[in-house]
Write a protein that holds these residues in place. Structure first.
Motif, PDB file in Angstrom:
ATOM      1  N   ASP A 149       0.846  -1.181   0.000  1.00 19.66           N
ATOM      2  CA  ASP A 149       0.000   0.000   0.000  1.00 19.66           C
ATOM      3  C   ASP A 149       0.893   1.247   0.000  1.00 19.66           C
ATOM      4  OD1 ASP A 149      -2.390  -1.701   0.380  1.00 19.66           O
ATOM      5  OD2 ASP A 149      -1.510  -2.051   2.356  1.00 19.66           O
ATOM      6  N   ILE A 176      -4.947   2.225  -0.548  1.00 21.66           N
ATOM      7  CA  ILE A 176      -4.992   0.772  -0.365  1.00 21.66           C
ATOM      8  C   ILE A 176      -4.926   0.066  -1.712  1.00 21.66           C
ATOM      9  CG2 ILE A 176      -6.362  -1.167   0.497  1.00 21.66           C
ATOM     10  CD1 ILE A 176      -5.200   0.505   2.714  1.00 21.66           C
ATOM     11  N   ASN A 177      -4.032  -0.897  -1.801  1.00 24.13           N
ATOM     12  CA  ASN A 177      -3.815  -1.708  -3.004  1.00 24.13           C
ATOM     13  C   ASN A 177      -4.839  -2.845  -3.041  1.00 24.13           C
ATOM     14  OD1 ASN A 177      -2.715  -3.206  -5.135  1.00 24.13           O
ATOM     15  ND2 ASN A 177      -0.658  -3.280  -4.259  1.00 24.13           N
ATOM     16  N   PHE A 227      -5.442   1.210  -7.107  1.00 21.08           N
ATOM     17  CA  PHE A 227      -5.672   1.883  -5.834  1.00 21.08           C
ATOM     18  C   PHE A 227      -6.956   2.697  -5.893  1.00 21.08           C
ATOM     19  CE2 PHE A 227      -1.263   0.873  -6.020  1.00 21.08           C
ATOM     20  CZ  PHE A 227      -0.867   0.635  -4.718  1.00 21.08           C
TER      21      PHE A 227
END
Length: 563
Positions: free
Chosen positions: A276, A292-293, A299
């Motif tokens: 992230d 956040i990935n 993202f």
């Protein structure tokens, strides 16, 4: 000369820490009990396997490289290799396909999806640790190899900074500059000829956004290829570019964050095993953005949280309290503070420490500078014309800053074992001056060694092994002259096997070898590294075989050696 901690004692420390950590008492949770190389160690062999010990047999199917288990070396890139199991499947070993680069930091990440055969899983936060690889001794006698332009015809690119990852997978380190004026990224591929020279930058360049500045490489989508994220100051955005594996990148994903993003860090904030992004937003009082990935390098919109200071600017990720979860170290420029936020492993952070930064901090980075096994902080304090060292205690607390003079308006601070003695040295880059190299005495005390003159304005220094000879060289970026200066660490370090540096390997050296013999799995002291022919940190029978092969006697000479 200081004797380094042995690998065994460092491992024992992490075993105790892991066994007594906050999750060890949770019934049914699969627990990491020890890892190799030990967390935060500075001299792991470049061919070291990555080993994780668990308290229960693991479900082999739950260990998937690039998903539930990942490792990324900051310069040599994502780690590929073979996974084996031992000790009744309580021990997992990742053996890399190729050696790490010398003197680089490696991050290992385990996701909460790692499971035991009894169905229990790792704690929700997952587990992460970092270590550094060793660099061979070098005498810090630098020679200019090449000066590379970052400009096309009639351009002013203004390379603010860059990174040195192997973006085309050929085993040699490439250099990528991040350019403010041309709002792009320019890749200079290593010629891979072993002489540390580079080709002109690839065209077309990789578009970013206005005033692209700080960057951080990683593998966002788990495909084993170097990716990168960049903060764009004037565009109030972060760009994510996924690598194609040939030195080019897919078009950027650009995400609007806060006002004037300045610092950027990559870490797994939620225990799912992917990287992230957190960035600082320096204007409007300052805060931090969290991206956040989704596991594929995509993202969503950012969340925001307060940094605790004013003018949050610099940023780094490190495990400041040694619980296997990466934390954030924030530099607030306006309030001249360093702020430590401990990671909770669920995408949130807890502010636990505020310490003076010793000046208006512009950039910071982390590493164990005094050899006590804890993360410390090095800063560049812009308008105060100093850098600062703050020592960590392993709980998230920092001692007061010790400042060192720099040239006018330092922008960058970089750590690396450039003399190969087993500790982290320090380079500062100053916009109003030059690059300064400080050497470490092993206890975190720094002494000015030499200055590298900038054609115009020094903005960044990369410590990397340009020619794969095992020592760290320098790539120096000047943001107004628009050049990258390649300096080879070409000093005559002691030849392997020649402890008295007389260019003979003879009986006097044999006596030294006997004194330095450690046997396997015990790391040799710094002054014995001259006998470590296979660069595995110990001095043992394998090294003696090489010593005997290279034995010259008093009448012979080591080829190419200059006494």
């Amino acid at each position: 000369m200081l004797i380094k901690r042995s690998v065994f004692s460092a491992m024992l420390g992490i075993a105790i820490a892991a066994a007594s950590g906050p999750d060890a008492s949770l019934a049914g949770v699969l627990t990491v009990t020890a890892v190799e190389p030990a967390p935060r160690i500075l001299d792991a062999p470049v061919d070291a396997p990555i080993v994780i010990h668990f308290d229960k047999p693991v479900d082999k199917a739950s260990i998937v490289l690039g998903q539930s288990l990942g490792a990324f070396a900051r310069w040599s890139g994502a780690v590929s290799g073979s996974i084996t199991f031992s000790n009744g499947d309580k021990t997992v070993m990742l053996t890399p396909d190729r050696a790490f680069s010398a003197g680089e930091m490696v991050m290992v990440v385990l996701s909460h999806d790692v499971a035991a055969t009894d169905g229990t899983t790792l704690r929700p936060a997952g587990y992460c640790f970092t270590f550094w690889t060793n660099a061979r001794p070098a005498a810090l006698d630098f020679s200019l190899v090449q000066t590379l332009t970052t400009n096309g015809p009639g351009e002013s690119s203004r390379p603010y900074g860059g990174f040195a990852s192997d973006v085309n997978g050929d085993g040699f380190l490439d250099i990528t500059t991040i350019n403010e004026d041309t709002a792009d990224m320019r890749v200079l591929l290593n010629k891979a000829e072993g002489d540390g020279t580079y080709d002109p930058f690839l065209e077309p360049s990789e578009p970013l956004a206005q005033r692209a500045s700080p960057s951080e490489p990683t593998d966002f989508n788990g495909d084993g290829i170097v990716d990168v994220c960049v903060a764009n100051i004037d565009d109030n955005s972060v760009s994510i570019l996924l690598g194609n594996g040939d030195g080019t990148f897919a078009p950027q994903q650009k995400i609007t964050v806060g006002s004037a993003p300045r610092g950027i860090a990559v870490l797994d904030v939620d225990g799912d095993g992917d990287m992230d992004i957190v960035n600082t937003n320096s204007a409007g009082g300052g805060n931090l953005s969290l991206l956040i990935n989704d596991g594929n390098g995509v993202f969503g919109a950012p969340g925001f949280f307060n940094g605790g200071g004013t003018g949050e600017w610099a940023l780094a990720a490190a495990d400041m309290n040694e619980d296997g979860i990466l934390d954030l170290v924030v530099g607030a420029r306006s309030s001249t503070q360093i702020l430590v936020h401990l990671g909770n492993g669920d995408g949130t952070f807890t502010h636990v420490e505020t310490q003076s930064s010793g000046g208006a901090v512009w950039m910071l980075n982390c590493g164990d500078v005094n050899g006590d096994g804890h993360e410390d902080v090095a800063t560049a304090n812009s308008s105060n014309n100093v850098g600062a060292i703050l020592l960590g205690d392993g709980t998230g607390q920092l001692g007061p800053p010790t400042t060192y003079p720099t040239d006018s308006f330092p922008l960058a601070t970089d750590l690396g074992d450039i003399d190969g003695d087993g500790d982290l040295d320090w380079v500062t880059s100053s916009f109003g001056g030059d690059w300064r190299l400080y050497v470490n005495d092993g206890a975190g005390n720094f002494t000015f060694d030499q200055e590298f003159n900038a054609p115009s304005n020094a903005s960044c220094a990369l410590m990397l092994d340009i020619d794969n000879d095992g020592d760290l060289d320098l790539a120096l970026i000047d943001e107004i002259a628009d050049v990258v200066i390649i300096e080879k660490n070409s000093g005559t370090a002691p030849a392997l096997g020649d402890v008295n540096d007389d260019c003979h390997i003879d009986l006097a050296d044999h006596f030294g070898f006997v004194l330095c013999l450690t046997g396997p799995a015990v790391c040799a002291p710094d002054n014995c590294r001259v006998f470590d022919f296979n660069d595995d940190c110990d001095v043992d029978a394998a090294d003696f075989a090489d010593f005997a092969t290279n034995f010259t006697g008093p009448d012979g000479a080591i080829p190419g050696c200059i006494p």
